[in-house]
Design a protein around this motif. Sequence first.
Motif, PDB file in Angstrom:
ATOM      1  N   SER A 137      44.617  47.877 -10.222  1.00 21.84           N
ATOM      2  CA  SER A 137      45.963  48.368  -9.888  1.00 21.84           C
ATOM      3  C   SER A 137      46.492  47.629  -8.657  1.00 21.84           C
ATOM      4  CB  SER A 137      45.924  49.870  -9.616  1.00 21.84           C
ATOM      5  OG  SER A 137      45.501  50.543 -10.763  1.00 21.84           O
TER       6      SER A 137
ATOM      7  N   SER B 299      48.258  53.690  -9.859  1.00 22.93           N
ATOM      8  CA  SER B 299      46.936  54.159 -10.284  1.00 22.93           C
ATOM      9  C   SER B 299      46.943  54.508 -11.759  1.00 22.93           C
ATOM     10  CB  SER B 299      46.546  55.392  -9.462  1.00 22.93           C
ATOM     11  OG  SER B 299      45.337  55.924  -9.941  1.00 22.93           O
ATOM     12  N   GLN B 300      46.011  53.944 -12.485  1.00 20.90           N
ATOM     13  CA  GLN B 300      45.882  54.298 -13.901  1.00 20.90           C
ATOM     14  C   GLN B 300      45.466  55.746 -14.035  1.00 20.90           C
ATOM     15  OE1 GLN B 300      44.450  55.522 -17.352  1.00 20.90           O
ATOM     16  NE2 GLN B 300      42.786  55.054 -15.942  1.00 20.90           N
ATOM     17  N   SER B 301      44.353  56.095 -13.402  1.00 21.23           N
ATOM     18  CA  SER B 301      43.792  57.445 -13.575  1.00 21.23           C
ATOM     19  C   SER B 301      44.617  58.506 -12.875  1.00 21.23           C
ATOM     20  CB  SER B 301      42.376  57.487 -13.004  1.00 21.23           C
ATOM     21  OG  SER B 301      42.423  57.242 -11.604  1.00 21.23           O
TER      22      SER B 301
ATOM     23  N   THR C 246      42.383  58.406  -8.104  1.00 21.05           N
ATOM     24  CA  THR C 246      41.588  57.603  -7.167  1.00 21.05           C
ATOM     25  C   THR C 246      41.689  58.188  -5.754  1.00 21.05           C
ATOM     26  OG1 THR C 246      41.938  55.729  -8.572  1.00 21.05           O
ATOM     27  CG2 THR C 246      41.275  55.243  -6.325  1.00 21.05           C
TER      28      THR C 246
ATOM     29  N   GLU D 197      32.880  42.641 -13.736  1.00 26.58           N
ATOM     30  CA  GLU D 197      32.535  44.063 -13.912  1.00 26.58           C
ATOM     31  C   GLU D 197      31.871  44.344 -15.250  1.00 26.58           C
ATOM     32  OE1 GLU D 197      35.856  46.773 -13.619  1.00 26.58           O
ATOM     33  OE2 GLU D 197      37.158  45.428 -14.743  1.00 26.58           O
TER      34      GLU D 197
END
Length: 605
Positions: free
Chosen positions: A307, A351-353, A356, A485
Motif C-alpha cells: 500500500s 490499506s487493503q485490510s 493495519t 515475500e
Amino acid sequence: MCGIVGYIGNSQCFPILIKGLHRLEYRGYDSAGVAIIDAENQLKLCKSRGKVAELESFCQSKDVSGTIGIAHTRWATHGEPNDTNAHPHVSADGNIAIVHNGTIENYNVLKRALMKHGCEFKSETDTEVLVQLIQYIKQNNSCTLVEAVTESLGQVVGAYAIAVVDRNTPGTIIAARKSSPLVIGIGDDATYLASDATPIIDYTDKVVYLNDDEIAIIKKDEPLRVITTDNKPSNIDIQTLKLSVSQLEKGGYPHFMLKEIFEQPSTIEDSIRGRVVNNRIELSGVNLNRSKFVDAERIIIVACGTSWHAGLIGKRLMQDFARVPVSVEYASEFRYSNPVISSRDIVIAISQSGETADTLAAITLAKKMGAFVYGICNAVGSSIARATDSGTYIHVGPEIGVASTKAFTGQVTVLAMLALAIDPGTVEQLSKDIEALPSLIKETLKLNSTIENLSSTYTYVHNFLYLGRGYNYPSALEGALKLKEISYIHAEGYPAAEMKHGPIALIDHELPTVVIAPNDDLHDKIISNIQQVKARGGSVIAIVTKGDKAIKEIADHTLEIPKVAECLSPIIVSLPLQLLAYHIAIKKGCNVDMPRNLAKSVTVE
Ligand code: F6R
C-alpha cells in the motif's frame, strides 16, 4: 495475523469453529485451537501447533461436543509457535478460557504481580496473563465474568480483541476490542463472532462491528448487549454484509493469488464503476469535502508495504494532476516521527485490510493533530474505513492471497481517480484511458504462459534486482517485494539511475535484473541503464511497450505490454511482475497463498 472465531447457539459448534478457522487461514498463523463448553458446563480444550487441518485430525479422537465455543489461529508474538503457547489459554482453576489477538504491552508487570499472589503460568504468552488476571479478579472480588473482564481490561496497556468463556457463567461469550477487529454475526437462533466477516458469511449477512473500548455480552437466548469499558450502554448498529461466499473460494484456480491476478480486469472495472462520468471523475468522498481538498496545503500519504508503494505512485499522480505537494510516509515511522501537521493538511491512509495497526495509529495521531484524514481501503467496514473522516473504497473484493495483487492495482486506480477528481475539470483523454484499463489488463494477462516458461530459467537464483524510473520506480519496489515475500529469493528494487551509486557492484552473470521500461519520457535513459547491466555480464528481463525494438535487441528477455498512458503504466506493468513472482515461487514449491512468517492483516506493531 491471529484470527478469532466464536459461536453460541443450538448447533454443535466444533464444525462451525473449524470452518471459520479455515476461512481465516489466509491471515497467516502457526498454531490453532478451540475451547468448547458442553451441556454439562465442562470446558474442553484442544490446541496444536501447525495448520487447522492438523487441529482437526488431532480432535478426531476427542469429545468436542458442545454448542458454545471460541477458537483461534495464532501468529506468534510472545513465545515460539508450539502447543502450549497456542490459544485458547485457560485460567489456573480451569474455568475460564480466552482467545486474544493483539499484544498486551504491560504483560510482564501484570505477570509479576500475579506471580506474587501465587499464580503459576504454563505458557510464555501475554494472553495467559490476561486470563489469569480475569480469574484472579473474579475470584477475589466475587464479581461476574463481565465485571472481571471489564476490570482486567482497565489494567491492560496494548491492543486486543478477545473472546472469553467461563464454565461458571453458562450460555455466555464475552468479547471486547481495542485496536484489533471483531465482528459479531446475528443469526436467527445463533450468534457468531470473528476477526472479520469471512467466517460469518455462510450463516448470516447481519453483522455488528464492535468499536474500540466496547464489550459485547453474547448470551444464548438473549439479544446482544454491548457496553463500553466504562460501563455505559453502546448503540448496536446492525449492518448488512455485501460479501458472497463465492468470493472466498478459488473458483477453479490452483491458488488464490493466481485467481486474484486474473480477476483484475473485473476488479478494476468495479473500482471504476460509477466514478468516470461524462469525461469527469466523480468521487463522492472528494465532492463532499471539496473545500478541504481545495484548501489543502499538503497531502501526506501513510501506508505500509504494498500500500505504501501504491502511495508513492499516488504522490506522483497528485503532484502531476492536482499540483499539490505530497509526501509519502511509512505509517510505522510516521507515528513516531514527531510529525508537523496542521488542520490544512490532508492525510491519506491506504490499506487493503483496513486493519493495519501502524496505519491505524498514524490515523489516530493525524486526527489528534487536526488533519483531515481520507481513507483508501478495500475491506468495507474495517477499522481504518471507520476511523477516517471520509474516503474511497477500492471495491476489488476480498483479497485472500497474502501477497497483495488486485488490491495494489485497485489502489493505484483509485489514486489516479483521486488525483483527477481533486481538480474538477474535464479530463477527457485520461478518463478514457482509465476506462480502457480492464481491456488492457486482459490483454497483458496473455503473457502468463510466456512468463511461466521464463520462470524456469530463474527458479534457483539467489538474488534479483528490479529497476524502474519515474512512475515505475515504485513498480520496481513492488516487483521486488512480490518476489521476495512468496519465493524467499532476495530481491531489491531501485530507481534505475541510482544503480550506479552502489548496487551496480552486485551485477554479474548470477544476478538477473528486471527492468521496467515502457515507452515513456525516460525511455532513452533506461536503455542506458540496461546497457550498464549488460556490460557487466548481467542478464536482463525487460518489461517494454509492444514493438520496442531497441530494448529487444539488448535485453535477454522482453515481456511486451500494450501501450498505456504513462501515469497508468504502473497498473499494467504490475501484472507481469505479479506473474513472474508467482511462477518462480510455484516452481520452487513455495506456498504462495500463505508464505512463511507473513500475515495478511498486520494487526500488531
Ligand atoms: C505485500 C503485502 C503487505 C501489505 C502491508 C499493508 O504483498 O500485502 O506488504 O501491503 O502489510 O497491508 P494493508 O494494505 O492491509 O494495510
